[in-house]
Scaffold this motif. Sequence first.
Motif, PDB file in Angstrom:
ATOM      1  N   ASN A 227       0.838  -1.210   0.000  1.00 24.83           N
ATOM      2  CA  ASN A 227       0.000   0.000   0.000  1.00 24.83           C
ATOM      3  C   ASN A 227       0.870   1.256   0.000  1.00 24.83           C
ATOM      4  OD1 ASN A 227      -2.220  -1.647   0.134  1.00 24.83           O
ATOM      5  ND2 ASN A 227      -2.631  -1.288   2.312  1.00 24.83           N
ATOM      6  N   LEU A 228       1.981   1.219   0.732  1.00 24.12           N
ATOM      7  CA  LEU A 228       2.871   2.390   0.778  1.00 24.12           C
ATOM      8  C   LEU A 228       3.469   2.643  -0.601  1.00 24.12           C
ATOM      9  CD1 LEU A 228       4.642   1.651   4.193  1.00 24.12           C
ATOM     10  CD2 LEU A 228       2.974   3.470   3.737  1.00 24.12           C
ATOM     11  N   PHE A 229       3.888   1.577  -1.269  1.00 24.51           N
ATOM     12  CA  PHE A 229       4.430   1.761  -2.630  1.00 24.51           C
ATOM     13  C   PHE A 229       3.345   2.278  -3.582  1.00 24.51           C
ATOM     14  CE2 PHE A 229       7.897  -1.437  -1.587  1.00 24.51           C
ATOM     15  CZ  PHE A 229       8.926  -0.506  -1.655  1.00 24.51           C
ATOM     16  N   ARG A 230       2.123   1.727  -3.486  1.00 25.03           N
ATOM     17  CA  ARG A 230       1.050   2.171  -4.395  1.00 25.03           C
ATOM     18  C   ARG A 230       0.695   3.635  -4.130  1.00 25.03           C
ATOM     19  NH1 ARG A 230      -0.129  -3.250  -4.057  1.00 25.03           N
ATOM     20  NH2 ARG A 230      -1.167  -3.055  -2.057  1.00 25.03           N
ATOM     21  N   ALA A 231       0.734   4.052  -2.848  1.00 25.66           N
ATOM     22  CA  ALA A 231       0.455   5.462  -2.539  1.00 25.66           C
ATOM     23  C   ALA A 231       1.543   6.352  -3.130  1.00 25.66           C
ATOM     24  CB  ALA A 231       0.362   5.655  -1.025  1.00 25.66           C
TER      25      ALA A 231
ATOM     26  N   LEU B 281      10.206   7.819  -4.963  1.00 27.91           N
ATOM     27  CA  LEU B 281      10.146   6.436  -4.475  1.00 27.91           C
ATOM     28  C   LEU B 281       9.181   5.611  -5.323  1.00 27.91           C
ATOM     29  CD1 LEU B 281      10.772   4.243  -2.269  1.00 27.91           C
ATOM     30  CD2 LEU B 281       8.722   5.087  -1.097  1.00 27.91           C
ATOM     31  N   GLY B 282       8.013   6.187  -5.596  1.00 30.17           N
ATOM     32  CA  GLY B 282       7.025   5.481  -6.403  1.00 30.17           C
ATOM     33  C   GLY B 282       7.570   5.186  -7.797  1.00 30.17           C
ATOM     34  N   GLU B 283       8.232   6.177  -8.387  1.00 26.52           N
ATOM     35  CA  GLU B 283       8.790   5.973  -9.738  1.00 26.52           C
ATOM     36  C   GLU B 283       9.876   4.907  -9.708  1.00 26.52           C
ATOM     37  OE1 GLU B 283       7.483   6.921 -12.538  1.00 26.52           O
ATOM     38  OE2 GLU B 283       5.935   7.821 -11.285  1.00 26.52           O
ATOM     39  N   ALA B 284      10.676   4.890  -8.646  1.00 25.02           N
ATOM     40  CA  ALA B 284      11.746   3.885  -8.536  1.00 25.02           C
ATOM     41  C   ALA B 284      11.165   2.483  -8.371  1.00 25.02           C
ATOM     42  CB  ALA B 284      12.649   4.219  -7.348  1.00 25.02           C
ATOM     43  N   ALA B 285      10.004   2.379  -7.700  1.00 24.68           N
ATOM     44  CA  ALA B 285       9.401   1.072  -7.431  1.00 24.68           C
ATOM     45  C   ALA B 285       8.593   0.546  -8.619  1.00 24.68           C
ATOM     46  CB  ALA B 285       8.484   1.167  -6.201  1.00 24.68           C
ATOM     47  N   ARG B 286       8.123   1.452  -9.483  1.00 28.09           N
ATOM     48  CA  ARG B 286       7.155   1.099 -10.530  1.00 28.09           C
ATOM     49  C   ARG B 286       7.563  -0.138 -11.351  1.00 28.09           C
ATOM     50  NH1 ARG B 286       3.389   4.021 -13.345  1.00 28.09           N
ATOM     51  NH2 ARG B 286       4.102   6.015 -12.515  1.00 28.09           N
ATOM     52  N   GLY B 287       8.753  -0.125 -11.920  1.00 25.47           N
ATOM     53  CA  GLY B 287       9.177  -1.197 -12.823  1.00 25.47           C
ATOM     54  C   GLY B 287       9.217  -2.551 -12.127  1.00 25.47           C
ATOM     55  N   TYR B 288       9.682  -2.556 -10.890  1.00 25.42           N
ATOM     56  CA  TYR B 288       9.743  -3.815 -10.139  1.00 25.42           C
ATOM     57  C   TYR B 288       8.332  -4.358  -9.900  1.00 25.42           C
ATOM     58  CZ  TYR B 288      14.504  -2.283  -9.202  1.00 25.42           C
ATOM     59  OH  TYR B 288      15.797  -1.860  -9.338  1.00 25.42           O
TER      60      TYR B 288
ATOM     61  N   PRO C 223      -9.471   2.105  -3.646  1.00 24.55           N
ATOM     62  CA  PRO C 223      -8.268   2.900  -3.913  1.00 24.55           C
ATOM     63  C   PRO C 223      -7.976   3.922  -2.817  1.00 24.55           C
ATOM     64  CG  PRO C 223     -10.050   3.571  -5.370  1.00 24.55           C
ATOM     65  CD  PRO C 223     -10.550   2.388  -4.588  1.00 24.55           C
ATOM     66  N   ARG C 224      -8.978   4.214  -1.955  1.00 27.70           N
ATOM     67  CA  ARG C 224      -8.721   5.191  -0.892  1.00 27.70           C
ATOM     68  C   ARG C 224      -8.176   4.521   0.366  1.00 27.70           C
ATOM     69  NH1 ARG C 224     -13.433   9.084   0.798  1.00 27.70           N
ATOM     70  NH2 ARG C 224     -12.940  10.000  -1.239  1.00 27.70           N
ATOM     71  N   CYS C 225      -8.875   3.492   0.892  1.00 29.88           N
ATOM     72  CA  CYS C 225      -8.451   2.924   2.192  1.00 29.88           C
ATOM     73  C   CYS C 225      -7.779   1.555   2.038  1.00 29.88           C
ATOM     74  CB  CYS C 225      -9.628   2.830   3.149  1.00 29.88           C
ATOM     75  SG  CYS C 225     -10.836   1.558   2.707  1.00 29.88           S
ATOM     76  N   SER C 226      -7.691   1.037   0.806  1.00 29.12           N
ATOM     77  CA  SER C 226      -6.996  -0.228   0.495  1.00 29.12           C
ATOM     78  C   SER C 226      -7.713  -1.478   1.008  1.00 29.12           C
ATOM     79  CB  SER C 226      -5.557  -0.240   1.025  1.00 29.12           C
ATOM     80  OG  SER C 226      -4.829   0.819   0.487  1.00 29.12           O
TER      81      SER C 226
ATOM     82  N   ASP D  72      -3.409  -3.280 -10.899  1.00 31.08           N
ATOM     83  CA  ASP D  72      -2.672  -3.506 -12.149  1.00 31.08           C
ATOM     84  C   ASP D  72      -1.835  -4.781 -12.075  1.00 31.08           C
ATOM     85  OD1 ASP D  72      -3.689  -1.192 -13.166  1.00 31.08           O
ATOM     86  OD2 ASP D  72      -1.943   0.038 -12.656  1.00 31.08           O
ATOM     87  N   ASP D  73      -1.287  -5.085 -10.883  1.00 29.15           N
ATOM     88  CA  ASP D  73      -0.394  -6.248 -10.792  1.00 29.15           C
ATOM     89  C   ASP D  73      -1.157  -7.545 -10.495  1.00 29.15           C
ATOM     90  OD1 ASP D  73      -1.013  -5.606  -8.178  1.00 29.15           O
ATOM     91  OD2 ASP D  73       1.030  -5.798  -7.416  1.00 29.15           O
ATOM     92  N   ASP D  74      -2.488  -7.519 -10.618  1.00 29.95           N
ATOM     93  CA  ASP D  74      -3.270  -8.745 -10.446  1.00 29.95           C
ATOM     94  C   ASP D  74      -3.555  -9.432 -11.782  1.00 29.95           C
ATOM     95  OD1 ASP D  74      -3.256  -8.710  -7.727  1.00 29.95           O
ATOM     96  OD2 ASP D  74      -5.301  -7.973  -7.474  1.00 29.95           O
ATOM     97  N   ARG D  75      -2.920  -8.986 -12.870  1.00 29.61           N
ATOM     98  CA  ARG D  75      -3.032  -9.701 -14.142  1.00 29.61           C
ATOM     99  C   ARG D  75      -2.374 -11.074 -13.979  1.00 29.61           C
ATOM    100  NH1 ARG D  75      -0.718  -5.104 -15.760  1.00 29.61           N
ATOM    101  NH2 ARG D  75       1.101  -6.198 -16.572  1.00 29.61           N
ATOM    102  N   PRO D  76      -2.937 -12.149 -14.568  1.00 31.73           N
ATOM    103  CA  PRO D  76      -2.425 -13.503 -14.308  1.00 31.73           C
ATOM    104  C   PRO D  76      -0.917 -13.650 -14.513  1.00 31.73           C
ATOM    105  CG  PRO D  76      -4.462 -13.614 -15.569  1.00 31.73           C
ATOM    106  CD  PRO D  76      -4.115 -12.157 -15.451  1.00 31.73           C
ATOM    107  N   GLU D  77      -0.348 -13.021 -15.551  1.00 29.55           N
ATOM    108  CA  GLU D  77       1.098 -13.214 -15.803  1.00 29.55           C
ATOM    109  C   GLU D  77       1.942 -12.551 -14.706  1.00 29.55           C
ATOM    110  OE1 GLU D  77      -0.977 -11.463 -17.641  1.00 29.55           O
ATOM    111  OE2 GLU D  77      -0.078  -9.604 -18.383  1.00 29.55           O
ATOM    112  N   VAL D  78       1.447 -11.430 -14.165  1.00 31.56           N
ATOM    113  CA  VAL D  78       2.200 -10.761 -13.090  1.00 31.56           C
ATOM    114  C   VAL D  78       2.040 -11.550 -11.778  1.00 31.56           C
ATOM    115  CG1 VAL D  78       2.603  -8.584 -11.866  1.00 31.56           C
ATOM    116  CG2 VAL D  78       1.822  -8.532 -14.234  1.00 31.56           C
ATOM    117  N   VAL D  79       0.862 -12.121 -11.576  1.00 34.84           N
ATOM    118  CA  VAL D  79       0.644 -12.923 -10.365  1.00 34.84           C
ATOM    119  C   VAL D  79       1.590 -14.125 -10.372  1.00 34.84           C
ATOM    120  CG1 VAL D  79      -1.020 -14.369  -9.122  1.00 34.84           C
ATOM    121  CG2 VAL D  79      -1.723 -12.163 -10.045  1.00 34.84           C
TER     122      VAL D  79
END
Length: 235
Positions: free
Chosen positions: A50-54, A62-69, A148-151, A178-185
């Motif tokens: 949640n912290l990364f998504r925020a 920080l968010g931009e650095a985490a995005r690709g991973y 999207p507000r309280c997670s 976004d990361d719940d797509r089957p290939e990312v899971v």
Amino acid sequence: MTDEPVADRGSDPGAERLILLLVGAVGAGKGTQASILSRELGLVHLASGNLFRAALAKGTPLGEAARGYMEAGELVPDELTIAMFMEELARPHAAAGAILDGFPRTVGQATALDETLAAKGERIRRVLYIEVPTEILIRRVAGRWVCPRCSTPYHEDTDPPKVAGQCDRDGVALRQRDDDRPEVVRARLDKQVPPMLAVIDHYEVAGIVDRLDGTKPIEGVTEAIRGRIGARAAS
Ligand code: AP5
């Protein structure tokens, strides 16, 4: 290991902070249980995801650095994750204690956390490891909707909101991640389960791991956790 109820020890205002870890693979129910228990115990729920998504939503460095991973289903490097999480744990909202969800996820993160707590005479009380077979995890994540507000997470079959498409807590329209797509899971399971198991081994040495059957219904898992952490958690 001690049989003394963990939550009872946390109720003494002079006592050390009550810090609990929820560990499990993608979709195991960490966020679901943390959301329930944080309200019952009056502890802050700190979730690294949640912290990364925020941070991503705000467009911070920080968010931009985490995005690709995150998009690749990989762990964000320890040097970014540890600094972010320790900052949250030091904030006043964690003064009474915290339920940690998704951190630590590597032995490096666990060691950093243990050292930070030990420097203040604190420690992790219990590690609650929610175990669920892979095929169930994939079904759960496919049906997950999140506020999207309280997670707060919901599931279209097993834990639907009272009003379709709306969060029970704040009425905001629910979304899929976004990361719940089957290939990312699949990638999240392949890349993140081995380091998670190493974290479990790390805490097994200290004798503080409770293994929980995460295939039970949500309330059954909560009940099992209440039993492990003591009477104060009972509603
Ligand atoms: P993060 O957001 O932490 O994702 P995750 O660990 O993969 O866990 P999830 O949030 O997907 O699942 P959950 O266990 O909380 O399940 P939930 O309760 O929602 O991390 C996202 C990304 O950020 C990572 O991939 C990584 O890139 C990065 N990251 C985060 N932390 C990091 C760290 N420490 N180090 C490095 N990188 C990090 O439940 C799932 C669904 O099942 C819901 O629909 C729910 O309603 C339903 N459900 C829950 N319990 C039950 C039950 N008992 N029965 C039936 N249905 C249930």
